[in-house]
Design an enzyme around this catalytic site. Structure first.
Site, PDB file in Angstrom:
ATOM      1  N   ARG A 148      63.396  69.470 -23.195  1.00  0.00           N
ATOM      2  CA  ARG A 148      64.308  70.565 -23.564  1.00  0.00           C
ATOM      3  C   ARG A 148      63.536  71.777 -24.078  1.00  0.00           C
ATOM      4  O   ARG A 148      64.102  72.870 -24.194  1.00  0.00           O
ATOM      5  CB  ARG A 148      65.305  70.105 -24.631  1.00  0.00           C
ATOM      6  N   HIS A 149      62.265  71.582 -24.417  1.00  0.00           N
ATOM      7  CA  HIS A 149      61.473  72.698 -24.967  1.00  0.00           C
ATOM      8  C   HIS A 149      60.958  73.566 -23.834  1.00  0.00           C
ATOM      9  O   HIS A 149      59.943  73.277 -23.207  1.00  0.00           O
ATOM     10  CB  HIS A 149      60.365  72.158 -25.877  1.00  0.00           C
ATOM     11  N   GLN A 207      55.458  64.707 -15.485  1.00  0.00           N
ATOM     12  CA  GLN A 207      55.960  63.393 -15.924  1.00  0.00           C
ATOM     13  C   GLN A 207      55.843  62.377 -14.795  1.00  0.00           C
ATOM     14  O   GLN A 207      56.105  62.687 -13.626  1.00  0.00           O
ATOM     15  CB  GLN A 207      57.431  63.522 -16.363  1.00  0.00           C
ATOM     16  N   ARG A 263      60.538  57.947  -8.872  1.00  0.00           N
ATOM     17  CA  ARG A 263      60.807  57.945  -7.426  1.00  0.00           C
ATOM     18  C   ARG A 263      59.596  57.424  -6.659  1.00  0.00           C
ATOM     19  O   ARG A 263      59.733  56.787  -5.627  1.00  0.00           O
ATOM     20  CB  ARG A 263      61.120  59.359  -6.939  1.00  0.00           C
ATOM     21  N   ASN A 314      51.763  76.526 -26.209  1.00  0.00           N
ATOM     22  CA  ASN A 314      50.918  77.357 -27.072  1.00  0.00           C
ATOM     23  C   ASN A 314      51.205  77.013 -28.539  1.00  0.00           C
ATOM     24  O   ASN A 314      52.177  76.314 -28.858  1.00  0.00           O
ATOM     25  CB  ASN A 314      51.070  78.849 -26.725  1.00  0.00           C
ATOM     26  N   ARG A 345      61.094  68.540 -34.604  1.00  0.00           N
ATOM     27  CA  ARG A 345      61.006  67.146 -34.161  1.00  0.00           C
ATOM     28  C   ARG A 345      60.301  66.211 -35.141  1.00  0.00           C
ATOM     29  O   ARG A 345      60.417  64.993 -34.989  1.00  0.00           O
ATOM     30  CB  ARG A 345      60.298  67.074 -32.802  1.00  0.00           C
TER      31      ARG A 345
HETATM   32  C1  LIG Z   1      68.149  67.264 -34.528  1.00  0.00           C
HETATM   33  C2  LIG Z   1      68.458  67.757 -33.139  1.00  0.00           C
HETATM   34  C3  LIG Z   1      69.636  67.401 -32.529  1.00  0.00           C
HETATM   35  C4  LIG Z   1      69.925  67.875 -31.243  1.00  0.00           C
HETATM   36  N1  LIG Z   1      71.101  67.495 -30.648  1.00  0.00           N
HETATM   37  C5  LIG Z   1      71.419  67.976 -29.412  1.00  0.00           C
HETATM   38  C6  LIG Z   1      72.639  67.641 -28.766  1.00  0.00           C
HETATM   39  O1  LIG Z   1      73.455  66.907 -29.297  1.00  0.00           O
HETATM   40  N2  LIG Z   1      72.887  68.155 -27.531  1.00  0.00           N
HETATM   41  C7  LIG Z   1      72.013  68.999 -26.907  1.00  0.00           C
HETATM   42  O2  LIG Z   1      72.310  69.458 -25.785  1.00  0.00           O
HETATM   43  N3  LIG Z   1      70.856  69.321 -27.493  1.00  0.00           N
HETATM   44  C8  LIG Z   1      70.527  68.848 -28.705  1.00  0.00           C
HETATM   45  N4  LIG Z   1      69.332  69.190 -29.283  1.00  0.00           N
HETATM   46  C9  LIG Z   1      68.386  70.014 -28.515  1.00  0.00           C
HETATM   47  C10 LIG Z   1      68.417  71.493 -28.974  1.00  0.00           C
HETATM   48  O3  LIG Z   1      69.701  72.059 -28.751  1.00  0.00           O
HETATM   49  C11 LIG Z   1      67.387  72.306 -28.163  1.00  0.00           C
HETATM   50  O4  LIG Z   1      67.712  72.309 -26.793  1.00  0.00           O
HETATM   51  C12 LIG Z   1      65.993  71.737 -28.305  1.00  0.00           C
HETATM   52  O5  LIG Z   1      65.712  71.403 -29.642  1.00  0.00           O
HETATM   53  C13 LIG Z   1      64.986  72.783 -27.837  1.00  0.00           C
HETATM   54  O6  LIG Z   1      64.894  73.757 -28.850  1.00  0.00           O
HETATM   55  P1  LIG Z   1      64.844  75.290 -28.642  1.00  0.00           P
HETATM   56  O7  LIG Z   1      65.866  75.723 -27.657  1.00  0.00           O
HETATM   57  O8  LIG Z   1      64.835  75.962 -29.994  1.00  0.00           O
HETATM   58  O9  LIG Z   1      63.352  75.424 -28.170  1.00  0.00           O
HETATM   59  P2  LIG Z   1      62.540  75.882 -26.895  1.00  0.00           P
HETATM   60  O10 LIG Z   1      63.223  75.682 -25.614  1.00  0.00           O
HETATM   61  O11 LIG Z   1      61.270  75.194 -27.151  1.00  0.00           O
HETATM   62  O12 LIG Z   1      62.414  77.433 -27.121  1.00  0.00           O
HETATM   63  C14 LIG Z   1      61.709  77.965 -28.257  1.00  0.00           C
HETATM   64  C15 LIG Z   1      62.440  79.176 -28.766  1.00  0.00           C
HETATM   65  O13 LIG Z   1      62.407  80.183 -27.765  1.00  0.00           O
HETATM   66  C16 LIG Z   1      63.619  80.910 -27.797  1.00  0.00           C
HETATM   67  N5  LIG Z   1      64.293  80.736 -26.492  1.00  0.00           N
HETATM   68  C17 LIG Z   1      63.922  79.893 -25.480  1.00  0.00           C
HETATM   69  N6  LIG Z   1      64.736  80.019 -24.430  1.00  0.00           N
HETATM   70  C18 LIG Z   1      65.649  80.955 -24.792  1.00  0.00           C
HETATM   71  C19 LIG Z   1      66.765  81.541 -24.150  1.00  0.00           C
HETATM   72  N7  LIG Z   1      67.146  81.180 -22.926  1.00  0.00           N
HETATM   73  N8  LIG Z   1      67.474  82.447 -24.798  1.00  0.00           N
HETATM   74  C20 LIG Z   1      67.144  82.860 -26.052  1.00  0.00           C
HETATM   75  N9  LIG Z   1      66.101  82.354 -26.739  1.00  0.00           N
HETATM   76  C21 LIG Z   1      65.363  81.425 -26.111  1.00  0.00           C
HETATM   77  C22 LIG Z   1      64.461  80.353 -28.928  1.00  0.00           C
HETATM   78  O14 LIG Z   1      64.199  81.109 -30.076  1.00  0.00           O
HETATM   79  C23 LIG Z   1      63.924  78.948 -29.088  1.00  0.00           C
HETATM   80  O15 LIG Z   1      64.121  78.425 -30.384  1.00  0.00           O
HETATM   81  C24 LIG Z   1      69.018  68.719 -30.552  1.00  0.00           C
HETATM   82  C25 LIG Z   1      67.808  69.075 -31.193  1.00  0.00           C
HETATM   83  C26 LIG Z   1      67.532  68.601 -32.469  1.00  0.00           C
HETATM   84  C27 LIG Z   1      66.208  68.980 -33.103  1.00  0.00           C
END
Ligand SMILES: Cc1cc2nc3c(=O)[nH]c(=O)nc-3n(C[C@H](O)[C@H](O)[C@H](O)COP(=O)(O)OP(=O)(O)OC[C@H]3O[C@@H](n4cnc5c(N)ncnc54)[C@H](O)[C@@H]3O)c2cc1C
Length: 207
Positions: free
Chosen positions: A73-74, A81, A85, A162, A173
């Site tokens: 998701r990051h 990975q 398949r 990075n 995390r």
């Molecule tokens: C405790 C916990 C519970 C969670 N539960 C769920 C859940 O129930 N369901 C679910 O779907 N997900 C869940 N997540 C996942 C969460 O919603 C994020 O998708 C995941 O943590 C990735 O984080 P991020 O989007 O901040 O980071 P990254 O994708 O690593 O991005 C880093 C930062 O870049 C910026 N960024 C990146 N892309 C964009 C964009 N398109 N627009 C604007 N800014 C951007 C943001 O500031 C973001 O914080 C959970 C996460 C945690 C830690």
């Protein structure tokens, strides 16, 4: 079963990362470099973090598919990975959460409880494994047979990010709110990065 899961191994990191970050920051302020350990935490405290993006680190991670689903998701990180398949899954390649035993079955007398929940868990996974092998023995391709494999199945991935993004990932995390297996992964990454680049990561020690 693999003995210690999850595992985290540092594969690559930007050489002289702190010096590079300091050089980038010193361009902004027109100051001569040479005080990275002092300056970098100050810049981080000011939320002036763009210079952290010039350094990166790559890890090999072995974990369950529960955790790999969360890691990918990051969006600012890069991933490769192991494919279900193209690669045959191996027997017993699954993660057994140590927390299972905290959840003893209340309708079972205490003297019979020990190991019972883990046994049920393992039995279910072994049944899924048997189904996977049976399907493949019938000629079902791996990419179809894999639908029966559960989230506990192990996977391996190479993950690069990075330093700014690693800080973000560690904050989310390694927190006690994260999945326990994920906390292990994030804390292992955090500890390696603190050793490699203390001025960038040391403030996350208690995260
Ligand atoms: C405790 C916990 C519970 C969670 N539960 C769920 C859940 O129930 N369901 C679910 O779907 N997900 C869940 N997540 C996942 C969460 O919603 C994020 O998708 C995941 O943590 C990735 O984080 P991020 O989007 O901040 O980071 P990254 O994708 O690593 O991005 C880093 C930062 O870049 C910026 N960024 C990146 N892309 C964009 C964009 N398109 N627009 C604007 N800014 C951007 C943001 O500031 C973001 O914080 C959970 C996460 C945690 C830690």
């Amino acid at each position: 079963m693999t003995s210690k899961i999850p595992t985290v191994k540092l594969l690559s990191i930007t050489p002289n990362a702190e010096a590079l970050i300091e050089e980038a920051g010193c361009i902004c302020y027109g100051s001569p470099p040479g005080r990275a350990q002092e300056r970098i935490p100050i810049w981080i405290g000011m939320k002036h973090e763009s210079m952290l993006e010039h350094a990166s680190a790559t890890f090999h991670i072995t974990c369950s598919r529960v955790v790999s689903h969360e890691l990918v998701r990051h969006r600012l990180a890069s991933f490769s990975q192991r494919s279900q398949r193209y690669v045959d899954e191996r027997m017993s390649d699954y993660y057994v959460p140590p927390e299972l035993e905290e959840h003893a079955l209340s309708n079972v007398p205490p003297e019979y409880r020990e190991g019972l929940v883990s046994a049920i868990f393992r039995h279910t996974l072994d049944t899924a494994w048997a189904c996977y092998r049976d399907l493949m023995a019938e000629g079902v391709p791996k990419q179809i047979a894999r639908y029966v494999l559960p989230n506990a199945w192990l996977t391996q991935l190479i993950m690069t990010a990075n330093f700014r993004e690693w800080r973000h990932i560690i904050k989310l995390r390694a927190s006690p709110r994260a999945q326990p297996e994920m906390q292990e992964v994030a804390r292992a990454i955090r500890d390696i990065l603190i050793a490699q680049a203390p001025s960038v990561f040391e403030d996350l020690q208690e995260n």
